[in-house]
Design an enzyme around this catalytic site. Sequence first.
Site, PDB file in Angstrom:
ATOM      1  N   HIS A   1       0.911  -1.159   0.000  1.00  0.00           N
ATOM      2  CA  HIS A   1       0.000   0.000   0.000  1.00  0.00           C
ATOM      3  C   HIS A   1       0.935   1.190   0.000  1.00  0.00           C
ATOM      4  CE1 HIS A   1      -3.984  -1.659   0.523  1.00  0.00           C
ATOM      5  NE2 HIS A   1      -3.648  -2.352   1.595  1.00  0.00           N
TER       6      HIS A   1
ATOM      7  N   LYS B   1      -6.617  -0.619  -5.216  1.00  0.00           N
ATOM      8  CA  LYS B   1      -8.090  -0.687  -5.288  1.00  0.00           C
ATOM      9  C   LYS B   1      -8.665   0.518  -6.022  1.00  0.00           C
ATOM     10  CE  LYS B   1      -8.625  -3.304  -0.982  1.00  0.00           C
ATOM     11  NZ  LYS B   1      -7.272  -3.142  -0.383  1.00  0.00           N
TER      12      LYS B   1
ATOM     13  N   ASP C   1     -12.573   4.421  -9.831  1.00  0.00           N
ATOM     14  CA  ASP C   1     -13.157   5.615 -10.454  1.00  0.00           C
ATOM     15  C   ASP C   1     -13.439   5.344 -11.933  1.00  0.00           C
ATOM     16  OD1 ASP C   1     -13.914   8.341 -10.840  1.00  0.00           O
ATOM     17  OD2 ASP C   1     -12.524   8.919  -9.241  1.00  0.00           O
TER      18      ASP C   1
HETATM   19  P1  5BU Z   1      -3.985  -8.356   7.615  1.00  0.00           P
HETATM   20  O1  5BU Z   1      -3.025  -7.618   8.481  1.00  0.00           O
HETATM   21  O2  5BU Z   1      -3.529  -9.781   7.271  1.00  0.00           O
HETATM   22  O3  5BU Z   1      -5.415  -8.303   8.101  1.00  0.00           O
HETATM   23  O4  5BU Z   1      -3.910  -7.523   6.237  1.00  0.00           O
HETATM   24  C1  5BU Z   1      -4.729  -7.807   5.146  1.00  0.00           C
HETATM   25  C2  5BU Z   1      -4.268  -7.021   3.926  1.00  0.00           C
HETATM   26  O5  5BU Z   1      -5.092  -7.350   2.820  1.00  0.00           O
HETATM   27  C3  5BU Z   1      -4.350  -5.507   4.074  1.00  0.00           C
HETATM   28  O6  5BU Z   1      -3.297  -4.938   3.312  1.00  0.00           O
HETATM   29  C4  5BU Z   1      -5.680  -5.149   3.442  1.00  0.00           C
HETATM   30  O7  5BU Z   1      -5.668  -3.860   2.865  1.00  0.00           O
HETATM   31  C5  5BU Z   1      -5.792  -6.191   2.360  1.00  0.00           C
HETATM   32  N1  5BU Z   1      -7.183  -6.575   2.044  1.00  0.00           N
HETATM   33  C6  5BU Z   1      -8.042  -7.155   2.952  1.00  0.00           C
HETATM   34  O8  5BU Z   1      -7.688  -7.356   4.105  1.00  0.00           O
HETATM   35  N2  5BU Z   1      -9.294  -7.510   2.578  1.00  0.00           N
HETATM   36  C7  5BU Z   1      -9.760  -7.319   1.320  1.00  0.00           C
HETATM   37  O9  5BU Z   1     -10.893  -7.677   1.022  1.00  0.00           O
HETATM   38  C8  5BU Z   1      -8.856  -6.727   0.390  1.00  0.00           C
HETATM   39  C9  5BU Z   1      -7.590  -6.383   0.772  1.00  0.00           C
HETATM   40 BR1  5BU Z   1      -9.396  -6.474  -1.340  1.00  0.00          BR
END
Ligand code: 5BU
Length: 244
Positions: free
Chosen positions: A51, A82, A85
Amino acid sequence: MANLNPAAQALARIKQDKQSNLAVAADLTDANSLVKLVQQVGDSICVLKTHIDVISDFTPDLITTLLDLKKQYNFLIFEDRKFADIGNTVKLQYGGGIYRIADWADIINAHVVPGPGIIEGLWEIGKTKGAGLLLLAEMSSAGNLATGDYTKTAVAWAQKYSDFVIGFIGMKKLVDDPKFVTMTPGINFADKSDKLKQQYVTPEQAIQGGSDIIIVGRGIYGASDPSLAAKQYREAGWGAYNSL
Ligand code: 5BU
């Protein structure tokens, strides 16, 4: 038939070469910490998910460093931007701005809520770069609206634009078609949820549901030994895949 998109082909190759279906969600907020994490987990991953807009001290040098690490450890970079637009705007967001995502991200993703113009706009930039697009057909968070007909429409558009769309963010396999990969966030051995409605399943549950790539964030970078945690998630993900 396999997807001929260059990013899809590279991903399939790297998965096999490294015996890894693990993507790390490297949600650290300064450049040094991000680089350190990549050095710790690089051997275990097939995809580095970024990100880039959460990095507080971003400079283009960070991209140069990440591209060096990509060469050293052999992974793809997925910028989890993501896009959401109209086609004309996402072209600007993808190709320009401070981050110039199109110059370095192998994989990007987009919501389908704006309609197929978002895919066409991103494609105008991404096709010359060999990039691949994942459509957000489902999400991991509780109460999300990406369900039912919305998910089905994402799958239909993936079929229509399969030169560029390489798969989905999904919680399970959404279509029986080897052209598409499913990447699944919301993976954690220990936790079932976080305080902001993230929902977790284990690597085994995701892979048994037909996911191809598990995306792990806090389970790795929040562990006391991220390198060891990445090895454990890689083993769990690859092991589950091999025992299907
Ligand atoms: P976590 O720390 O394992 O919960 O991080 C999950 C990552 O996946 C995080 O960078 C979110 O922005 C990303 N993500 C998510 O969690 N769920 C989704 O549906 C999507 C992306 Br699309």
